[in-house]
Write a protein that holds these residues in place. Structure first.
Motif, PDB file in Angstrom:
ATOM      1  N   VAL A 122       0.827  -1.218   0.000  1.00  0.00           N
ATOM      2  CA  VAL A 122       0.000   0.000   0.000  1.00  0.00           C
ATOM      3  C   VAL A 122       0.858   1.264   0.000  1.00  0.00           C
ATOM      4  O   VAL A 122       2.021   1.243   0.410  1.00  0.00           O
ATOM      5  CB  VAL A 122      -0.940   0.024   1.236  1.00  0.00           C
ATOM      6  CG1 VAL A 122      -1.942  -1.128   1.187  1.00  0.00           C
ATOM      7  CG2 VAL A 122      -0.143  -0.014   2.536  1.00  0.00           C
ATOM      8  N   SER A 147       0.026   5.871   0.072  1.00  0.00           N
ATOM      9  CA  SER A 147      -0.993   6.916   0.148  1.00  0.00           C
ATOM     10  C   SER A 147      -1.202   7.547  -1.227  1.00  0.00           C
ATOM     11  O   SER A 147      -0.300   7.520  -2.082  1.00  0.00           O
ATOM     12  CB  SER A 147      -0.563   7.992   1.139  1.00  0.00           C
ATOM     13  OG  SER A 147       0.520   8.738   0.615  1.00  0.00           O
ATOM     14  N   LYS A 205       2.164   2.030   9.276  1.00  0.00           N
ATOM     15  CA  LYS A 205       0.931   2.571   8.680  1.00  0.00           C
ATOM     16  C   LYS A 205       0.898   4.092   8.793  1.00  0.00           C
ATOM     17  O   LYS A 205       0.495   4.782   7.853  1.00  0.00           O
ATOM     18  CB  LYS A 205      -0.286   1.948   9.336  1.00  0.00           C
ATOM     19  CG  LYS A 205      -1.584   2.424   8.706  1.00  0.00           C
ATOM     20  CD  LYS A 205      -2.775   1.563   9.113  1.00  0.00           C
ATOM     21  CE  LYS A 205      -3.145   1.753  10.558  1.00  0.00           C
ATOM     22  NZ  LYS A 205      -4.426   1.050  10.892  1.00  0.00           N
ATOM     23  N   LEU A 220       0.602   6.521   5.594  1.00  0.00           N
ATOM     24  CA  LEU A 220      -0.484   7.492   5.476  1.00  0.00           C
ATOM     25  C   LEU A 220       0.056   8.904   5.255  1.00  0.00           C
ATOM     26  O   LEU A 220      -0.576   9.732   4.587  1.00  0.00           O
ATOM     27  CB  LEU A 220      -1.359   7.460   6.741  1.00  0.00           C
ATOM     28  CG  LEU A 220      -2.251   6.230   6.912  1.00  0.00           C
ATOM     29  CD1 LEU A 220      -2.819   6.178   8.325  1.00  0.00           C
ATOM     30  CD2 LEU A 220      -3.384   6.248   5.878  1.00  0.00           C
ATOM     31  N   LEU A 235       1.332  -4.186   4.683  1.00  0.00           N
ATOM     32  CA  LEU A 235       0.601  -4.299   5.939  1.00  0.00           C
ATOM     33  C   LEU A 235      -0.359  -5.483   5.863  1.00  0.00           C
ATOM     34  O   LEU A 235      -0.886  -5.788   4.781  1.00  0.00           O
ATOM     35  CB  LEU A 235      -0.195  -3.020   6.215  1.00  0.00           C
ATOM     36  CG  LEU A 235       0.596  -1.737   6.453  1.00  0.00           C
ATOM     37  CD1 LEU A 235      -0.345  -0.533   6.452  1.00  0.00           C
ATOM     38  CD2 LEU A 235       1.369  -1.813   7.763  1.00  0.00           C
ATOM     39  N   ASP A 287      -5.113  -4.788   9.139  1.00  0.00           N
ATOM     40  CA  ASP A 287      -4.622  -3.533   9.702  1.00  0.00           C
ATOM     41  C   ASP A 287      -4.761  -2.363   8.746  1.00  0.00           C
ATOM     42  O   ASP A 287      -4.488  -1.221   9.127  1.00  0.00           O
ATOM     43  CB  ASP A 287      -3.151  -3.694  10.103  1.00  0.00           C
ATOM     44  CG  ASP A 287      -2.700  -2.649  11.109  1.00  0.00           C
ATOM     45  OD1 ASP A 287      -3.526  -2.231  11.931  1.00  0.00           O
ATOM     46  OD2 ASP A 287      -1.519  -2.255  11.065  1.00  0.00           O
ATOM     47  N   CYS A 288      -5.177  -2.620   7.495  1.00  0.00           N
ATOM     48  CA  CYS A 288      -5.233  -1.506   6.548  1.00  0.00           C
ATOM     49  C   CYS A 288      -6.482  -1.514   5.665  1.00  0.00           C
ATOM     50  O   CYS A 288      -6.640  -0.614   4.832  1.00  0.00           O
ATOM     51  CB  CYS A 288      -3.979  -1.498   5.665  1.00  0.00           C
ATOM     52  SG  CYS A 288      -3.795  -2.959   4.618  1.00  0.00           S
ATOM     53  N   GLU A 301      -8.545   1.721   5.865  1.00  0.00           N
ATOM     54  CA  GLU A 301      -7.911   2.868   5.201  1.00  0.00           C
ATOM     55  C   GLU A 301      -7.996   2.735   3.678  1.00  0.00           C
ATOM     56  O   GLU A 301      -8.085   3.753   2.964  1.00  0.00           O
ATOM     57  CB  GLU A 301      -6.460   3.005   5.644  1.00  0.00           C
ATOM     58  CG  GLU A 301      -6.269   3.514   7.070  1.00  0.00           C
ATOM     59  CD  GLU A 301      -6.550   2.460   8.130  1.00  0.00           C
ATOM     60  OE1 GLU A 301      -6.630   2.813   9.314  1.00  0.00           O
ATOM     61  OE2 GLU A 301      -6.675   1.266   7.766  1.00  0.00           O
ATOM     62  N   LEU A 306      -5.435   4.950   1.876  1.00  0.00           N
ATOM     63  CA  LEU A 306      -4.363   4.150   1.305  1.00  0.00           C
ATOM     64  C   LEU A 306      -4.854   3.502   0.022  1.00  0.00           C
ATOM     65  O   LEU A 306      -6.047   3.231  -0.138  1.00  0.00           O
ATOM     66  CB  LEU A 306      -3.905   3.064   2.284  1.00  0.00           C
ATOM     67  CG  LEU A 306      -3.153   3.529   3.541  1.00  0.00           C
ATOM     68  CD1 LEU A 306      -2.902   2.339   4.467  1.00  0.00           C
ATOM     69  CD2 LEU A 306      -1.827   4.209   3.178  1.00  0.00           C
ATOM     70  N   ARG A 309      -4.255   0.191  -2.504  1.00  0.00           N
ATOM     71  CA  ARG A 309      -3.660  -1.154  -2.605  1.00  0.00           C
ATOM     72  C   ARG A 309      -2.947  -1.282  -3.948  1.00  0.00           C
ATOM     73  O   ARG A 309      -3.514  -0.987  -5.002  1.00  0.00           O
ATOM     74  CB  ARG A 309      -4.735  -2.215  -2.464  1.00  0.00           C
ATOM     75  CG  ARG A 309      -4.209  -3.636  -2.501  1.00  0.00           C
ATOM     76  CD  ARG A 309      -5.353  -4.628  -2.357  1.00  0.00           C
ATOM     77  NE  ARG A 309      -4.902  -5.992  -2.501  1.00  0.00           N
ATOM     78  CZ  ARG A 309      -5.720  -7.045  -2.509  1.00  0.00           C
ATOM     79  NH1 ARG A 309      -7.031  -6.859  -2.388  1.00  0.00           N
ATOM     80  NH2 ARG A 309      -5.232  -8.261  -2.660  1.00  0.00           N
TER      81      ARG A 309
END
Length: 298
Positions: free
Chosen positions: A170, A172, A232, A236, A244, A248-249, A252, A258, A260
């Motif tokens: 991932v 941002s 993370k 971000l 991650l 856990d993501c 987002e 985030l 993928r």
């Protein structure tokens, strides 16, 4: 030499006979034949060298010596029964100290509701939590149970699966606005990465092609860190690309914080497991935690 097993059995049978009022009633209570009860009392009297009971076909009565022996024996048997009952209570009611090991990120993101409900439901339990990424020695370090991620090594530990998860690559939107989006794993060599470390060693980035070929990519590590929440946070902020666990993501990714990347190259799903040393005579505190966690993740 006195056989301790016979001595203790004879003592408890003697007490039961007096409390029940007859050999036949004691036999029914203990699940023995009347002949076994009679032989046990005879052996007890022979071992002590004294008559304890005057018995006829219709009644039995303690001798003076028997009365003294009964008072002592009743106390011993009562203490034994109380000790056994206390063990059953400990096995039935969660109590004492529960020592558990949880991976830092998964413990904070997924286990908090389980721990909260467990502590509210079982006030007699004192909880000790180790939040870290290290692989603890459950037996050697006195842990009752642990949560472990990924492939389990063969061991004598009992394992129960909690969830499946994947590792997502991932970044941002801000980072991708400044750098060209990678189209294949090898493109990551030209990007800045935020890499997770375990025991001071950065975890390798492996990918699986749509054809099933395994690819290992050496990326430029701008940051190395042993804490997933920090990875993370930096991702971000647009510092770089990271990997991650999906648990856990995913939120987002869903809300656009985030993005993928390289989804066609993700490795097969892994699992999170609860592991504990043994199943036989599992204590109530461990059994209750396992059941509550399995119910939560179901």
């Amino acid at each position: 030499m006195i056989n301790r097993k016979d001595a203790l059995e004879g003592l408890s049978i003697f007490v039961q006979v007096i409390e029940s009022g007859s050999f036949s009633a004691a036999a029914t209570e203990l699940g023995y034949a009347v002949s076994h009860i009679s032989k046990s009392i005879t052996k007890l009297e022979e071992r002590l060298g004294a008559r304890l009971i005057n018995r006829t076909t219709r009644s039995l009565r303690l001798t003076d010596v028997g009365q003294v022996y009964f008072e002592k024996a009743k106390q011993i048997v009562g203490d034994a029964r109380e000790a056994e009952q206390s063990i059953h209570q400990l096995q039935d009611t969660p109590s004492g100290r529960l020592k558990i090991s949880l991976p830092n990120s998964f413990g904070q993101s997924h286990m908090q509701p389980v721990i909260r409900d467990y502590m509210l439901r079982y006030p007699e339990v004192k909880l000790q939590i180790d939040l870290s990424s290290r692989l603890v020695d459950l037996i050697g370090e006195g842990f009752d149970l642990s949560v472990r991620m990924g492939q389990l090594k063969s061991s004598n530990l009992i394992s129960r699966k909690l969830i499946d998860f994947e590792f997502f690559t991932v970044a941002s939107p801000d980072y991708l606005a400044r750098f060209t989006r990678p189209q294949k794993p090898q493109d990551l060599k030209h990007h800045q990465s935020i890499k997770y470390m375990y025991n001071q060693v950065p975890i390798t980035w492996d990918f699986c092609t749509p054809e099933g070929e395994l690819q290992h990519v050496e990326v430029e590590n701008r940051v190395e860190c042993n804490n997933l929440p920090m990875l993370k946070t930096l991702a971000l902020a647009g510092v770089g690309i990271t990997r991650l666990p999906s648990y856990d993501c995913q939120q987002e990714i869903d809300n656009g914080q985030l993005v993928r990347l390289l989804g066609d190259y993700d490795m097969p799903a892994q699992c999170a497991y609860m592991v504990y040393p043994h199943r036989l005579h599992l204590s109530a505190k461990v059994r209750a935690f396992v059941d509550l966690a399995l119910s939560h993740f179901k």
